[in-house]
Design a protein around this motif. Structure first.
Motif, mmCIF file in Angstrom:
data_model
loop_
_atom_site.group_PDB
_atom_site.id
_atom_site.type_symbol
_atom_site.label_atom_id
_atom_site.label_comp_id
_atom_site.label_asym_id
_atom_site.label_seq_id
_atom_site.Cartn_x
_atom_site.Cartn_y
_atom_site.Cartn_z
ATOM 1 N N ASP A 1 0.654 -1.115 0.205
ATOM 2 C CA ASP A 1 -0.255 -0.246 0.509
ATOM 3 C C ASP A 1 1.505 0.747 -0.291
ATOM 4 N N HIS A 2 2.350 0.821 -0.111
ATOM 5 C CA HIS A 2 3.450 2.506 -0.173
ATOM 6 C C HIS A 2 2.881 2.794 -1.167
ATOM 7 N N ILE A 3 2.389 1.931 -2.531
ATOM 8 C CA ILE A 3 2.959 2.372 -3.748
ATOM 9 C C ILE A 3 1.444 2.105 -4.569
ATOM 10 N N ILE A 4 0.307 0.733 -4.114
ATOM 11 C CA ILE A 4 -0.223 1.107 -4.436
ATOM 12 C C ILE A 4 -1.673 0.975 -3.771
ATOM 13 N N LYS A 5 -2.161 2.626 -4.609
ATOM 14 C CA LYS A 5 -3.310 3.611 -3.534
ATOM 15 C C LYS A 5 -5.340 2.614 -3.760
ATOM 16 N N ASN A 6 -5.313 1.511 -4.890
ATOM 17 C CA ASN A 6 -6.507 0.332 -4.268
ATOM 18 C C ASN A 6 -6.692 -0.276 -4.281
ATOM 19 N N GLU A 7 -7.649 -1.204 -3.770
ATOM 20 C CA GLU A 7 -7.489 -2.818 -3.636
ATOM 21 C C GLU A 7 -6.932 -3.537 -3.937
ATOM 22 N N THR A 8 -6.047 -3.167 -5.534
ATOM 23 C CA THR A 8 -5.248 -4.393 -5.740
ATOM 24 C C THR A 8 -3.766 -4.425 -4.823
ATOM 25 N N TYR A 9 -3.554 -3.756 -3.514
ATOM 26 C CA TYR A 9 -2.647 -3.639 -2.849
ATOM 27 C C TYR A 9 -2.460 -4.932 -1.972
ATOM 28 N N LEU A 10 -3.373 -5.838 -2.025
ATOM 29 C CA LEU A 10 -4.058 -6.991 -1.043
ATOM 30 C C LEU A 10 -3.665 -7.773 -1.591
ATOM 31 N N SER A 11 -2.774 -8.632 -1.694
ATOM 32 C CA SER A 11 -2.793 -9.266 -2.911
ATOM 33 C C SER A 11 -2.738 -10.961 -2.640
ATOM 34 N N PHE A 12 -2.224 -12.131 -3.151
ATOM 35 C CA PHE A 12 -2.891 -13.361 -2.331
ATOM 36 C C PHE A 12 -1.671 -14.526 -1.971
ATOM 37 N N GLN A 13 -2.219 -15.104 -0.816
ATOM 38 C CA GLN A 13 -1.793 -16.691 -0.372
ATOM 39 C C GLN A 13 -2.370 -18.147 -0.953
ATOM 40 N N VAL A 14 -1.555 -18.515 -1.769
ATOM 41 C CA VAL A 14 -2.565 -19.508 -2.276
ATOM 42 C C VAL A 14 -2.513 -21.171 -1.764
ATOM 43 N N ILE A 15 -2.967 -21.770 -2.120
ATOM 44 C CA ILE A 15 -2.850 -23.572 -2.180
ATOM 45 C C ILE A 15 -2.910 -23.232 -3.831
ATOM 46 N N ARG A 16 -1.974 -24.022 -4.485
ATOM 47 C CA ARG A 16 -2.013 -24.367 -5.497
ATOM 48 C C ARG A 16 -2.867 -25.726 -5.802
ATOM 49 N N ALA A 17 -3.191 -26.307 -5.212
ATOM 50 C CA ALA A 17 -3.923 -27.527 -5.642
ATOM 51 C C ALA A 17 -5.457 -27.110 -5.445
ATOM 52 N N ASP A 18 -5.787 -25.905 -5.179
ATOM 53 C CA ASP A 18 -7.392 -25.333 -5.528
ATOM 54 C C ASP A 18 -6.970 -23.847 -6.225
ATOM 55 N N PHE A 19 -5.730 -23.781 -6.576
ATOM 56 C CA PHE A 19 -5.582 -21.890 -7.477
ATOM 57 C C PHE A 19 -5.995 -23.126 -7.950
ATOM 58 N N ASP A 20 -4.843 -23.584 -8.627
ATOM 59 C CA ASP A 20 -4.628 -24.430 -10.075
ATOM 60 C C ASP A 20 -6.122 -25.248 -10.479
ATOM 61 N N LEU A 21 -6.046 -25.578 -9.509
ATOM 62 C CA LEU A 21 -7.702 -26.049 -10.238
ATOM 63 C C LEU A 21 -9.041 -25.370 -10.771
ATOM 64 N N MET A 22 -9.054 -23.877 -9.757
ATOM 65 C CA MET A 22 -10.207 -23.019 -9.876
ATOM 66 C C MET A 22 -9.809 -22.502 -11.865
ATOM 67 N N LEU A 23 -8.973 -22.049 -11.922
ATOM 68 C CA LEU A 23 -8.241 -21.633 -13.294
ATOM 69 C C LEU A 23 -8.306 -23.188 -14.417
ATOM 70 N N LEU A 24 -7.788 -23.819 -13.528
ATOM 71 C CA LEU A 24 -8.641 -24.850 -14.685
ATOM 72 C C LEU A 24 -10.037 -24.972 -15.257
ATOM 73 N N LYS A 25 -10.116 -25.493 -14.464
ATOM 74 C CA LYS A 25 -11.723 -25.632 -14.659
ATOM 75 C C LYS A 25 -12.456 -24.100 -14.957
#
Ligand SMILES: Cc1cc2nc3c(=O)[nH]c(=O)nc-3n(C[C@H](O)[C@H](O)[C@H](O)COP(=O)(O)OP(=O)(O)OC[C@H]3O[C@@H](n4cnc5c(N)ncnc54)[C@H](O)[C@@H]3O)c2cc1C
Length: 470
Positions: A92-116
């Motif tokens: 948030d030092h440089i990103i002043k909108n909601e995109t400053y909050l990124s993500f920590q993912v569990i890849r099993a779930d993340f990759d499945l979501m993208l493949l679906k």
């Protein structure tokens, strides 16, 4: 051999690069066949996302699902070898909108979501189907791919264009002898997930924690929160160190050297030691060996490599998924243009895409060389002691942009910041004139628990139950 199939595009691999490229190409109206060796969900290394992924995920239409399923990440803390010097880089030092909050993912779930999501967009997805051959030499506007499924059935597939998104297998690069190891970054990592962890030390607000290790390992430890009381943790060290320690452990009677070595290294950090007390490992120990390499000939008239299939440097800055998904976003429209307008000479759009992609990878490579350079200032020291001066402040902002993922369009702008970090004398001069602006250095990103972990309690219970059943 089974009958041939015909598509506009074949994609090898259903990781973030393959799913993204396939989704975007299918949305352009092309028939896309994606061949994936594994059955998803499957675990994978690479769990911390840069904020610049946000707009790419939004474009894919999965941002709301992301918010429901994964921990939010407001920044990253680098801790030095001494265990006390640290710098916390808050997006948030440089990103002043909601995109400053990124993500920590569990890849099993993340990759499945993208493949679906790819399948939902019209991609024909075949899991448990390995590509065993790919001929890109038959003609300049077609390819011939052979796959093998679990029943032992071989099938020939033809297409006008091939996207290689096979990850660190780098199928086309390996097959053609274009994949070369980067000897100076020969690293291996061992890691796992632990549950029942009481998050503290910055983890409770979603931060990624990166800890520099001693010189012998030439590596680092990562700890990321991926659930309300679940972490991914692992270490990276040079191959020669891992080989020596493996031998020593086996000689001393270890029956599970990977686990013993991982615990030996993690336990050297007081921070991790305290964290893991009373916790339990919730997935098997994972190893990723020899993973730094470069690949030549990234694209041709009938193929393009995206993601790790194009090259892999070192994961210290959590840049892999962003590089992979952004590359796919640049390559897909160029492939679409070629398939709709035909190829007269070179595909200029693809040439430009790869100029940006190579610029970004080279830039990240420079950041990584700096990380491993024992004579330069570390990312843990760079913001410590209140180092901030009007001139220097803009350089520190550059550091934040770089850690957020601003390497495609703007990497040339950050030369000054590199000059400061690369030359300790230069850095000391700044330090002398600048110190004591306490307002600049944040000991915390102050992300709120409910913003970071909102839906995690229920999701963690589901995930742990699934693990217990398996
Ligand atoms: C130790 C370590 C830590 C990392 N940490 C991070 C991090 O924190 N953040 C981050 O962004 N990145 C991180 N990365 C990098 C990240 O893992 C990769 O950059 C990312 O997964 C690349 O995505 P991809 O789609 O190119 O490849 P992958 O995700 O590897 O997907 C490739 C897919 O292709 C399939 N495949 C391979 N060969 C074939 C074949 N012959 N036929 C069919 N299918 C095939 C595989 O099964 C796989 O599913 C890390 C990497 C390592 C090694």
């Amino acid at each position: 051999m089974k009958q041939e199939t015909y598509h506009d595009i074949i994609v090898i691999g259903g990781g973030p690069a393959g799913s993204t490229a396939a989704t975007l190409l299918a949305r352009h109206g092309h028939s896309v066949l994606l061949l994936e060796r594994e059955r998803f969900p499957r675990e994978h290394v690479g769990e911390s996302l840069l904020p610049f992924c946000y707009s790419l995920l939004k474009n894919l239409g999965v941002i709301e699902e992301m918010k429901k399923n994964f921990v939010r990440k407001p920044g990253v803390r680098f801790i030095d070898r001494d265990g006390t010097t640290s710098t916390t880089w808050c997006f948030d030092h440089i990103i002043k909108n909601e995109t400053y909050l990124s993500f920590q993912v569990i890849r099993a779930d993340f990759d499945l979501m993208l493949l679906k999501n790819a399948a939902k967009s019209g991609v024909e997805v075949r899991e448990e189907t390995s590509v065993v051959d790919a001929d890109i030499t038959t003609a300049s506007d077609s390819v011939r791919v052979t796959s093998l499924d679990l029943t032992g059935q071989k099938t020939v597939h033809r297409a006008r264009f091939l996207v290689d998104a096979s990850g660190r297998d780098a199928f086309i690069g390996a097959k053609n002898g274009w994949r070369k190891p980067r000897e100076e970054l020969d690293r291996t990592s061992i890691w796992s997930h632990w549950g029942g962890v009481k998050l503290n030390g910055g983890l409770e607000e979603g931060l990624s924690i990166i800890i520099y290790m001693g010189r012998e390992q030439k590596g680092w430890i990562w700890v990321f929160p991926i659930g309300e009381n679940r972490i991914t943790a692992g270490f990276v060290a040079q191959n020669s160190y891992i080989r020596d320690e493996q031998r020593k452990l086996k000689e001393s009677g270890s029956t599970d050297w990977k686990r013993d070595l991982c615990m030996q290294e993690l336990m050297q950090s007081k921070f991790v030691r305290e964290l893991l007390e009373g916790s339990s490992q919730v997935i098997p120990m994972m190893i990723n060996a020899n993973y730094s390499y470069e690949v030549q000939n990234h694209y041709g008239s009938n193929y393009a490599m995206v993601g790790d299939a194009r090259g892999f440097i070192d994961p210290i800055f959590s840049s892999g998924i962003f590089l992979s998904m952004k590359s796919a976003h640049l390559v897909a429209p160029a492939v679409h243009k070629q398939l709709t307008e035909g190829l007269n000479g070179e595909n200029e759009m693809l040439v430009t895409a790869y100029k940006h992609i190579s610029g970004a990878y080279n830039f990240v490579h420079r950041m990584i060389r700096l990380f491993y350079n024992p004579h330069s200032v570390t990312w843990a020291q760079a913001g410590a002691d209140g180092v901030a001066h009007k001139a220097h402040e803009s350089a520190m902002a550059a550091g934040h942009y770089m850690l957020s993922g601003d390497f495609f369009e703007n990497y040339k702008k950050y030369d000054d910041f590199f000059a400061i970090l690369e030359d300790p004398k230069h850095f000391q001069r700044y330090k002398k004139f600048v110190i004591d602006r306490k307002d600049f250095v944040k000991p915390s990103c102050h992300a709120r628990w409910e913003d970071v972990f909102r839906d995690m309690v229920a999701r963690d219970a589901e995930r742990n139950a699934a693990f217990a059943d398996a």
